[in-house]
Structures are given as structure tokens and as C-alpha cells.
Scaffold this motif. Structure first.
Motif, PDB file in Angstrom:
ATOM      1  N   UNK A  35       5.964   9.903 -13.964  1.00  0.00           N
ATOM      2  CA  UNK A  35       4.919  10.741 -13.383  1.00  0.00           C
ATOM      3  C   UNK A  35       4.120  11.438 -14.468  1.00  0.00           C
ATOM      4  N   UNK A  36       2.950  10.946 -14.731  1.00  0.00           N
ATOM      5  CA  UNK A  36       2.030  11.548 -15.688  1.00  0.00           C
ATOM      6  C   UNK A  36       0.649  11.470 -15.060  1.00  0.00           C
TER       7      UNK A  36
ATOM      8  N   UNK B 177       5.931   4.794  -4.669  1.00  0.00           N
ATOM      9  CA  UNK B 177       5.411   6.091  -4.215  1.00  0.00           C
ATOM     10  C   UNK B 177       6.499   7.156  -4.159  1.00  0.00           C
ATOM     11  N   UNK B 178       7.646   6.811  -3.578  1.00  0.00           N
ATOM     12  CA  UNK B 178       8.603   7.860  -3.252  1.00  0.00           C
ATOM     13  C   UNK B 178       9.992   7.620  -3.827  1.00  0.00           C
ATOM     14  N   UNK B 179      10.165   6.566  -4.623  1.00  0.00           N
ATOM     15  CA  UNK B 179      11.529   6.260  -5.063  1.00  0.00           C
ATOM     16  C   UNK B 179      11.598   5.772  -6.512  1.00  0.00           C
TER      17      UNK B 179
ATOM     18  N   UNK C 280       0.827  -1.215   0.000  1.00  0.00           N
ATOM     19  CA  UNK C 280       0.000   0.000   0.000  1.00  0.00           C
ATOM     20  C   UNK C 280       0.856   1.258   0.000  1.00  0.00           C
ATOM     21  N   UNK C 281       1.981   1.225   0.726  1.00  0.00           N
ATOM     22  CA  UNK C 281       2.772   2.449   0.882  1.00  0.00           C
ATOM     23  C   UNK C 281       4.251   2.258   0.558  1.00  0.00           C
TER      24      UNK C 281
ATOM     25  N   UNK D  75       8.603  17.932  -2.677  1.00  0.00           N
ATOM     26  CA  UNK D  75       8.474  16.480  -2.638  1.00  0.00           C
ATOM     27  C   UNK D  75       8.135  16.057  -1.216  1.00  0.00           C
TER      28      UNK D  75
ATOM     29  N   UNK E 261       1.311   1.867  -8.779  1.00  0.00           N
ATOM     30  CA  UNK E 261       1.784   3.171  -8.290  1.00  0.00           C
ATOM     31  C   UNK E 261       2.002   3.145  -6.783  1.00  0.00           C
ATOM     32  N   UNK E 262       1.296   2.254  -6.076  1.00  0.00           N
ATOM     33  CA  UNK E 262       1.520   2.138  -4.629  1.00  0.00           C
ATOM     34  C   UNK E 262       2.863   1.468  -4.315  1.00  0.00           C
TER      35      UNK E 262
ATOM     36  N   UNK F 159       1.771  11.164  -6.455  1.00  0.00           N
ATOM     37  CA  UNK F 159       2.331  10.016  -7.186  1.00  0.00           C
ATOM     38  C   UNK F 159       1.446   8.778  -7.064  1.00  0.00           C
TER      39      UNK F 159
ATOM     40  N   UNK G  33       1.909  16.826  -8.538  1.00  0.00           N
ATOM     41  CA  UNK G  33       0.837  15.834  -8.549  1.00  0.00           C
ATOM     42  C   UNK G  33       1.004  14.911  -7.351  1.00  0.00           C
TER      43      UNK G  33
END
Lengths: 303, 152
Positions: free
Chosen positions: A166-167, A127-129, A95-96, B114, A123-124, B139, B137
Motif C-alpha cells: 500500500x503506497x 483489493x481486500x486481501x 474488477x472487485x 478497514x 490493484x483490482x 487500495x 488510502x
């Protein structure tokens, strides 16, 4: 008819799922027209399982125990009367994207009784990398952001990544389009093609991000093939659509349902009445018999 | 009634952002500003100032006379307002009131805008020290888009 109703109507129009209820567990079934009996019962067929959107780490009233549901799904795969050639997870494993969630989902998937496990990220999972932790966990044998292809049972499989760039919508990017171009260049046009992705490769509901902005670039490379089947997750519900030589099948989730396209303001986890959650979750059995035109698909709810 | 109105709002916002992204291709500063940022989790936050209006596509000069909005709500899978215009030096605060996690992530790589993953109630603050247009956006739900216009 309002614009929204029209959108919903046209989104659902053209669905070709044969709805059947057998023993209260089969949700939908698409069999080869020439072989109305489901090929999953055929021991000479290629047989695999698709699971999707397990969202390990999700905490919410839509499903307070997603880990239990995923364990249940794995048990159900292992209880099939045959050993699937492979299991494909079409993303949102976590999930994260936390290291603990990746660790847990990998351990749980290692219990699957199958020849091999393939995954694509959701996408989950990035998320951040940009998907780095995902690729550390599941990226062995892949290229680029985690895409790959392989052959099994006379079928050519392509596993694509459309959740890392990222779109606004799912996005494949020129490197991946080039990968597919080279990958299918030497294949004869009667080779059945199966494409895995997380986000649908068709415009299921772009306002909620349920589509891939450059999917047409890949689909046009596949236009010459007699049979193309695209299997995706992301939308947490069954949906089938045919466009020319391509049939798209959105799978359901093992975690929690989402609303139908455009039903409400946002794709928020849907809280179902007590006892109804199991009806919305499930696994998908897929079979291909050499010489058939299409794949047989059987969606089964979590028993 | 309310639902329909909201849906329309999403369409308007989406169109507006597409327009802005198109513009940003020729006007966005490519240099990443040397800005400080911090993120905090504060579920007890009160007195969120909402946007003066939800008209995301209006020209930015129209907002110059109004009180500068430096708070962006994340609600029902949308940034509201979708566009904020602030003078250099302003700290903008995003607050997630959805049950679902969201992020505030620059669409332009190299930008320091970010956030970490924001759970329900989490806030993210960012101080803009350089003028320009900042598109961002979520992510996790990349159809959620927003813009901060920083004026000199």
C-alpha cells in the motif's frame, strides 16, 4: 501554457509509436528499425500476446458487457494466423477481487489457444486481501507476492508485482528488488529483457498513481542490458516512451477506456459515443527475432 | 475554470498528505485501538455535511473551534476533507458518491480501520476510541489518501 498543459505535453513528448492503419484494425506498430516488416508475420520469431485490464465484474455505462469484450479478445487471440508462444495478462483481471470473478476469468483464460498463460495482478485483483485470492488462482510457480521470471526464445522475461504494497504509487518493495538483482546477475548484457508489470514503471502521471515509486531500483539493475522492454497495463490506453536503453509500452484494455493523463479531475471510466468503444479496446501482438535489437509490437483493436 | 481549480486542489491535498505521512513516522501510535466499527450500505443517505473548508493542509488546531466534521465524502477520486480532526469517541462516516468502487484502508498494517469494497452510495462508519493520527488510502486508487486526527 498552464501547468497542466505542460505536464500533458511533456508526458506525451517523446512517444515513438509509428501510427499505421492497415485494414482499419492496427492501432499502432513499433517495428525493429532493422526489420521494418512486423516480425509477428515471421514463423521463426518468438511471438506472444499481451492482454490487459479485463475488469470482469465491472458494471457501468463505459462498457455494460466487459465479459463479452473479454470473450471477444480471447476469440481474436485464438483467430491469429499463428499460435502464440504464450499470452501475458498484465493485471486487473477482475474488477472487485471476488471469488466468482476470479473463477470466471480463470475459466475464460483457459480457452486461450497458446502454450502458456502468465499473469501479474492489478490493484483490482488485491483489493481486500493483499492478493491472496489472486495467488490462489494464478500464483502457481511464482514467488513472494506473485513475481516470477522465465526464458523464452532467447529473451529473459520478468513478471513483477507492483500493486500489493500500500503506497500512493505502484510499489515493488525491497524483496522484489532483491529477486531481480539475483535473477539477472548471471545474464550476459546482450540478453534482451522484457518486464511485465501492471502499473507503469515510468512516471506516466503520478498524480493519478500512474507510476511506481521504487521502479528506478529495478531499472538501474537493468541498465547494463542492451535492450529492455517494459510492458504494462493499468492506464487503459496506448503509450510509448523511451528512456536510455529502456522502452516502455502501456497497453490498452479489453474493458473500458480511461482519460488521457490529466484530462479531467480523475481517472474515471470514459463513456464513448455509441459504436466507438471497440476502437479503444484491443490486444497487443509482440514478436522477437533472434539477433534483433528490439521487439516488434503491434497493437490491434478488438475487431 | 472549475476543472483547473479542482486539479490545483488535488495537488494541494497531495502535498499536505505527504507532509503528514512524514510527520506520522515519529508521532503515530503503533498500538491498534480497540475500536468498534460497522459498515452499512445506504444509498438513500441525505444531508451529508460537507467539510467547512477544503484546506486540507491547515494545522489541526485551527479546526478545534469549528464544528467537528465527522463525515468524509468520497467524490471525484478524493477524500473530502482530506484531513478531519475529531475528539475520541466520534464515529466518522465515509460515503462513496463516485460510480467507481473505493475503500477506506489504514496505511498502517494492524489498524482495524478497514472498509469492505464500497460501491456507489455505500457508507462506512468507524468509531475512534483512541487518540492518535490515522492515515488511510483507497487500495484500488492508492493516490487517494486521507487522515483522521483523533484528539484526547
Amino acid at each position: 501554457m498552464t501547468r497542466r498543459q505542460l505536464l500533458r505535453h511533456s508526458a506525451w513528448f517523446g512517444a515513438a509509436v509509428v501510427l499505421t492503419v492497415a485494414g482499419g484494425e492496427v492501432i499502432s506498430q513499433v517495428a525493429d528499425a532493422q526489420n521494418p516488416a512486423p516480425a509477428v508475420d515471421d514463423p521463426t520469431a518468438l511471438r506472444f500476446v499481451q492482454i490487459s485490464d479485463s475488469h470482469l465484474g465491472f458494471k457501468g455505462s463505459a462498457n455494460s458487457a466487459v465479459e463479452d469484450s473479454f470473450a471477444h479478445a480471447i476469440k481474436q487471440v485464438n483467430a491469429l494466423p499463428y499460435r502464440p508462444d504464450f499470452v501475458a495478462h498484465t493485471g486487473d483481471l477482475t474488477h472487485l477481487s471476488t471469488p466468482a470473478q476470479f473463477d470466471q476469468v480463470k475459466q475464460m483464460m483457459s480457452e486461450l489457444k497458446t502454450g502458456q498463460v502468465f499473469t501479474v495482478p492489478g490493484e483490482h485483483d488485491s483489493i481486500d486481501d493483499g492478493g491472496q485470492k489472486y495467488r490462489q488462482t494464478f500464483g502457481a510457480g511464482t514467488q513472494g507476492d506473485g513475481w516470477r521470471s522465465f526464458d523464452a526464445g532467447g529473451v529473459h522475461f520478468i513478471a513483477l508485482v507492483n500493486t500489493v504494497s500500500l503506497e500512493k504509487l505502484g510499489h515493488l518493495g525491497p524483496d522484489q528488488v532483491e529477486f531481480v538483482r539475483k535473477d539477472v546477475a548471471g545474464l550476459s548484457s546482450d540478453t534482451p529483457i522484457v518486464v511485465f508489470s501492471h502499473v507503469p514503471l515510468f512516471a506516466m502521471y503520478p498524480a493519478w498513481g500512474w507510476g511506481t515509486d521504487d521502479a528506478v531500483q529495478v531499472l538501474s539493475l537493468l541498465r547494463r542490458f542492451a535492450s529492455v522492454t517494459c510492458l504494462n497495463g493499468h492506464v487503459h490506453q496506448l503509450f510509448t516512451k523511451t528512456e536510455g536503453n529502456v522502452t516502455f509500452h502501456s497497453a490498452t484494455t479489453t474493458a473500458y477506456p480511461l482519460p488521457k493523463p490529466g484530462d479531467g479531475p480523475a481517472p474515471k471510466p470514459l463513456v464513448l459515443p455509441a459504436g466507438k468503444l471497440g476502437d479503444a479496446l484491443g490486444i497487443r501482438e509482440v514478436a522477437y527475432h533472434k539477433g534483433s535489437q528490439a521487439l516488434a509490437i503491434k497493437d490491434v483493436r478488438l475487431a | 475554470m472549475r476543472k483547473l481549480k479542482y486539479t490545483k486542489g488535488i495537488w494541494v491535498a497531495a502535498v499536505a498528505v505527504v507532509g503528514l505521512l512524514g510527520l506520522s513516522a515519529c508521532s503515530a501510535p503503533s498500538a491498534a485501538p480497540a475500536a468498534s466499527s460497522q459498515s452499512t450500505v445506504d444509498s438513500g443517505m441525505t444531508g451529508m455535511s460537507m467539510a467547512p473548508s477544503g484546506t486540507a493542509g491547515q494545522s489541526t488546531s485551527a479546526q478545534a473551534g469549528a464544528a467537528a466534521t465527522n463525515s468524509v465524502a468520497i467524490k471525484d477520486f478524493a477524500f473530502a476533507p482530506a484531513t478531519v480532526t475529531v475528539p475520541v469517541g466520534t464515529t466518522v462516516t465515509w460515503t462513496n458518491s463516485d460510480q467507481d468502487p473505493h475503500t477506506v484502508t489504514a496505511t498502517e498494517s494492524g489498524s482495524p480501520l478497514r472498509s469492505p469494497t464500497m460501491n456507489n452510495g455505500a457508507t462506512y462508519k468507524y468509531t475512534f476510541t483512541k487518540a492518535g493520527r490515522y492515515d488511510y488510502l483507497c487500495t484500488i486508487h492508492p493516490f487517494m489518501t486521507g487522515t483522521v486526527v483523533v484528539t484526547p
